[in-house]
Scaffold this active site. Sequence first.
Site, PDB file in Angstrom:
ATOM      1  N   ARG A 122       0.816  -1.223   0.000  1.00 38.97           N
ATOM      2  CA  ARG A 122       0.000   0.000   0.000  1.00 38.97           C
ATOM      3  C   ARG A 122       0.850   1.273   0.000  1.00 38.97           C
ATOM      4  O   ARG A 122       0.490   2.273   0.590  1.00 38.97           O
ATOM      5  CB  ARG A 122      -0.935   0.031   1.217  1.00 38.97           C
TER       6      ARG A 122
ATOM      7  N   CYS B 163     -11.105  -0.980   2.101  1.00 39.30           N
ATOM      8  CA  CYS B 163     -10.649  -1.466   3.404  1.00 39.30           C
ATOM      9  C   CYS B 163     -10.144  -0.306   4.253  1.00 39.30           C
ATOM     10  O   CYS B 163      -9.371   0.532   3.794  1.00 39.30           O
ATOM     11  CB  CYS B 163      -9.538  -2.495   3.225  1.00 39.30           C
TER      12      CYS B 163
ATOM     13  N   GLU C 234      -5.530   2.059   6.855  1.00 35.67           N
ATOM     14  CA  GLU C 234      -5.023   1.976   5.492  1.00 35.67           C
ATOM     15  C   GLU C 234      -5.586   3.118   4.657  1.00 35.67           C
ATOM     16  O   GLU C 234      -4.912   3.705   3.821  1.00 35.67           O
ATOM     17  CB  GLU C 234      -5.424   0.634   4.867  1.00 35.67           C
TER      18      GLU C 234
END
Length: 775
Positions: free
Chosen positions: A644, A693, A763
């Site tokens: 990420r 998410c 995230e």
Amino acid sequence: MTPRPAVFGLAAERLHLIGAGGMGMAPLGLYLAGLGFQVSGEDDGWNPAVRTLLERAGVRIVAPGALPDDAQLVVHSSAIAPAHESRRRATARGLPQVRRGEMLAEVVKGKKLVAVVGSHGKTTTTAMLITVLQRAGFASDWVLGGLFNDSSLPPALVGGSDWIVAEVDESDGTIGRFSPEVTLVVNLDWDHPDHYAKLADLEAAFAALLARTRSAVFISDACPMSARIAARGGFNAPVHTFGRAGEFKGNVLRYTPAGLELTLGGRFALPHAEVRSRGEFNAANATAALAVAQELGAKLRADSLAEFSGVRRRQAVLHASALTIYEDYAHHPTEIRALLGSLKQALSGRLVVVFQPHRYTRTAQFKAEFAAALAGADSLFLMDVYAASEAPVAGGTTADIYAELKKSGAADHVTYLPGNDAGLLRALQAALKPGDTLAFVGAGDIEQSARDFVARLKSTEAREAAWNAFLLAVRPRLAAATRLVERESLANKTTMRVGGPARVYAEPAGAEDLQVLLREMHRRALPVHLLGRGSNLIIPDEGVDGLVISLGHEHWQKFEPHADGRIWAGAGLRLKNLCGLAIKAGFQGFEFLEGIPGSVGGALRMNAGAMGGWMFDVVDEVQLMTLQGEIRTMKKAEMHVDYRHCAELHEAIALGAWLKPAASAQSDDIRRQIDVYQKKRVESQPREPSAGCIFKNPPGNSAGRLIDESGLKGERVGDAEVSTVHANFIVNRGHATSADIIALVKKVRARVKAAKGVDLEPEVLLYGAEWKDVL
């Protein structure tokens, strides 16, 4: 130099002041140092200006609780409890300890004291009297209970005169130690119920003071309590009145840009006076100061108060631009009513007030009166009570004032956020309009809140000036196809459908326009944010104070296969469209991207992934533009990419990438694989608006599983809900706000930490802000 007096029968030379930064203690510390004492001082919260004054006078500053070994006598504010560390140490060492008023009374013995006393306006009237005497060349010492607004006069002076002007406080009973030559009673109100449980107790204290006065007493002709005490008689000194109809008569002739002009009559030798101050209350203060100065033999001048600098925290102007901001020490209903009335005389816009009650006992006694006085504000913001040294008292909280305002029907213009001063000041800034007058009112630590607010406001004004200069600089240089707008709403540009506006929003039509924007932003040190498809981020409700750039123009959405087998994909190309075009062209390897609600640029920055695949799995080269406007092309091997994250794109904007298909295949075969992924996604992910998410998966674990096992599926804050389909998604049930989502993120993290011992890390991005600042 005046010989240093012996105090309390002691040969003490080294004095230590606890609470030395207070407005009563600091001037006393200066006076003691001027008398030749060796003075040290401590305070739990220094005002830098006060500390500098004391240090320049030779006062040694020590840390809180660090009672110097050589201290011989301790002087403390009445707010300092016996349990204070330095007081405990002083007690253990057998050192004498006295209050501020006791020390002041001791050092003025043998001098001709002009005591300025009363409930409201003591400091301003004392400062006015000092100013008049100095203007007339009349020699006197003085000890003020505050600071002048400028440095023309110090708050205390040792000049060797037989006369001394001092502000004498009745709040702790030390007024009983003074025997003035002249007493000026500005006015009287039943205040300080913590010390004077009954009105009669307060009246007795002042009656005794007047009985000890030797030469003259001055009282307000508008003060019933003063008149009642004076009517008792039996005083050694004559009692004179001042005010609109007093022996010393003063009335406002007119208000001027600088303040007001008084007509003087009765026993005044002067026909009129200019006063650099506003309001009927200050007109009475000026009349009193002029009357006492004349009684002392000072030669009055019409301009004696024309340059009066004023006193800090007494109608002091902190800021003047589109908004005018005052601060005032008013902490009694009478003072507040007078202040608001004075401010309203010169207003053309709204009067907005921030009020901090001072002490629980005073609030309990006067809550209804506070509500009535504060109702004069057009908009009111309430802070919690400043306790000073008190424990809470039933009926003595800010909530009780708020309840009184509700009872009177005046609460519709009131904002009260218990225990959240930062949120209150944010709400205040959002509510203010050009032309408003804002007043911070109270005797506690609201002074620091006022200065913090002004600093933030000045920063905001400077930022606005920078934005306006930026827009003027770039608009003529951009192509007609480039979109550039102010305060564009961002909520509908995100998959979560929440958030406020961008200060400036841009959709550049090409690389040259993007360079123009970035170079000007860099030159002015203004923040830049890139917005792709709007997934994987939460935009704060207040919006983003920055330039938000979207590569939504068709220039950035190209899909161009080349003979070398690579594909050029523009940063603005949606991942869904990338997959569709790849299917048509027979390119395999992009199927995992089809369900990610983002664009190529965002997928590169976040190394987006799904179904076991990652964006950089299919990347060969990335073309980017630095925030300084420099274009670079980087090979995948040169870039630092992990889960990420792509480091190079945190300080740059991806313009596009050369992608490498896994292989060529029949379109039907690729479509079948996409159908498999789509079915899996439908079964495992919610359909409601979300940002994807929310949390990163901890090493070797699943954030969704941890949240589910903590019993959080379906948990809600407002319209934000932990998805019942996939626990690592927060969905918008219709009218969720960014605040709802952030509160739910906090709740989830706390529950998982308690249940599983795991700290989940977000995230999803908090756009234009940092999670560390809100979690």
